[in-house]
Design a protein around this motif. Structure first.
Motif, PDB file in Angstrom:
ATOM      1  N   LYS A  10     -16.130  45.245   4.173  1.00 32.16           N
ATOM      2  CA  LYS A  10     -15.004  45.210   3.235  1.00 32.16           C
ATOM      3  C   LYS A  10     -13.976  44.194   3.710  1.00 32.16           C
ATOM      4  O   LYS A  10     -13.559  44.219   4.870  1.00 32.16           O
ATOM      5  N   LEU A  11     -13.583  43.299   2.788  1.00 28.62           N
ATOM      6  CA  LEU A  11     -12.662  42.220   3.117  1.00 28.62           C
ATOM      7  C   LEU A  11     -11.690  41.995   1.978  1.00 28.62           C
ATOM      8  O   LEU A  11     -11.962  42.334   0.824  1.00 28.62           O
ATOM      9  N   TYR A  12     -10.590  41.364   2.298  1.00 27.53           N
ATOM     10  CA  TYR A  12      -9.640  40.900   1.294  1.00 27.53           C
ATOM     11  C   TYR A  12      -9.636  39.384   1.400  1.00 27.53           C
ATOM     12  O   TYR A  12      -9.499  38.830   2.494  1.00 27.53           O
ATOM     13  N   SER A  26      -8.101  39.399  -3.709  1.00 22.83           N
ATOM     14  CA  SER A  26      -8.883  40.491  -4.270  1.00 22.83           C
ATOM     15  C   SER A  26      -9.698  41.148  -3.160  1.00 22.83           C
ATOM     16  O   SER A  26      -9.880  40.579  -2.086  1.00 22.83           O
ATOM     17  N   GLU A  27     -10.193  42.330  -3.457  1.00 20.59           N
ATOM     18  CA  GLU A  27     -11.076  43.023  -2.528  1.00 20.59           C
ATOM     19  C   GLU A  27     -12.519  42.579  -2.747  1.00 20.59           C
ATOM     20  O   GLU A  27     -12.937  42.362  -3.886  1.00 20.59           O
ATOM     21  N   TYR A  28     -13.254  42.485  -1.636  1.00 20.64           N
ATOM     22  CA  TYR A  28     -14.658  42.079  -1.679  1.00 20.64           C
ATOM     23  C   TYR A  28     -15.491  43.012  -0.819  1.00 20.64           C
ATOM     24  O   TYR A  28     -14.997  43.619   0.123  1.00 20.64           O
ATOM     25  N   ARG A  29     -16.782  43.075  -1.172  1.00 18.32           N
ATOM     26  CA  ARG A  29     -17.755  43.792  -0.359  1.00 18.32           C
ATOM     27  C   ARG A  29     -18.921  42.835  -0.118  1.00 18.32           C
ATOM     28  O   ARG A  29     -19.420  42.204  -1.046  1.00 18.32           O
ATOM     29  N   LYS A  61     -16.906  37.358   8.049  1.00 17.39           N
ATOM     30  CA  LYS A  61     -15.437  37.361   8.040  1.00 17.39           C
ATOM     31  C   LYS A  61     -14.872  35.940   8.055  1.00 17.39           C
ATOM     32  O   LYS A  61     -13.936  35.640   7.311  1.00 17.39           O
ATOM     33  N   LYS A  98     -17.183  40.908  -5.832  1.00 18.73           N
ATOM     34  CA  LYS A  98     -15.740  40.918  -6.087  1.00 18.73           C
ATOM     35  C   LYS A  98     -15.433  42.230  -6.801  1.00 18.73           C
ATOM     36  O   LYS A  98     -15.972  42.499  -7.880  1.00 18.73           O
ATOM     37  N   ILE A  99     -14.585  43.037  -6.199  1.00 15.13           N
ATOM     38  CA  ILE A  99     -14.238  44.343  -6.744  1.00 15.13           C
ATOM     39  C   ILE A  99     -13.124  44.170  -7.797  1.00 15.13           C
ATOM     40  O   ILE A  99     -12.149  43.464  -7.551  1.00 15.13           O
ATOM     41  N   GLU A 109     -17.331  45.532 -10.640  1.00 12.62           N
ATOM     42  CA  GLU A 109     -17.549  44.442  -9.697  1.00 12.62           C
ATOM     43  C   GLU A 109     -18.460  43.380 -10.308  1.00 12.62           C
ATOM     44  O   GLU A 109     -19.204  43.651 -11.244  1.00 12.62           O
TER      45      GLU A 109
END
Length: 118
Positions: A10-12, A26-29, A61, A98-99, A109
């Motif tokens: 999980k990353l931003y 945005s939030e990403y997985r 990352k 992309k969440i 997503e």
């Protein structure tokens, strides 16, 4: 051969074509699956004989921190680095999601999945 998966990283990040995506982010997985010969490491119990999943996570990352307009481009960069830095890998699949993308609808997503073989 064996498979190592690093799932649900999980990353931003700030990917996208819109100016607001650059500013707000945005939030990403990210999910990574690699195929490699794991016979030796299963006998030796040595990190040097396997694919270090900490290394995989660091690649994800670092590449996700570099802004891209398209998820396809960042996904390809992750694949390319994995193959460049970890020679024992034979096949890799990377999934970048992309969440809650800003596409004017109720969409959970958007996911890009790319695979590369040696």
């Amino acid at each position: 051969m064996g498979i190592i998966k690093v799932n649900n990283i999980k990353l931003y990040a700030n990917h996208g074509c819109l100016d607001e995506e650059d500013k707000i982010g945005s939030e990403y997985r990210v999910d990574v699956e690699v195929k490699a010969d794991l016979k030796r490491s299963s006998r030796t119990d040595e990190l040097a004989d396997t694919v270090d999943y900490v290394h995989l996570n660091n690649i994800v990352k670092e590449e996700m921190a570099i802004r891209s307009k398209l998820l396809e481009e960042v996904t390809q960069r992750i694949l390319d680095r994995i193959f460049k830095e970890i020679k024992m890998i034979r096949r890799t699949t990377v999934s970048v999601a992309k969440i809650n993308p800003p596409i004017g609808g109720n969409v959970e997503e958007v996911v890009i999945i790319l695979t590369k073989k040696r």
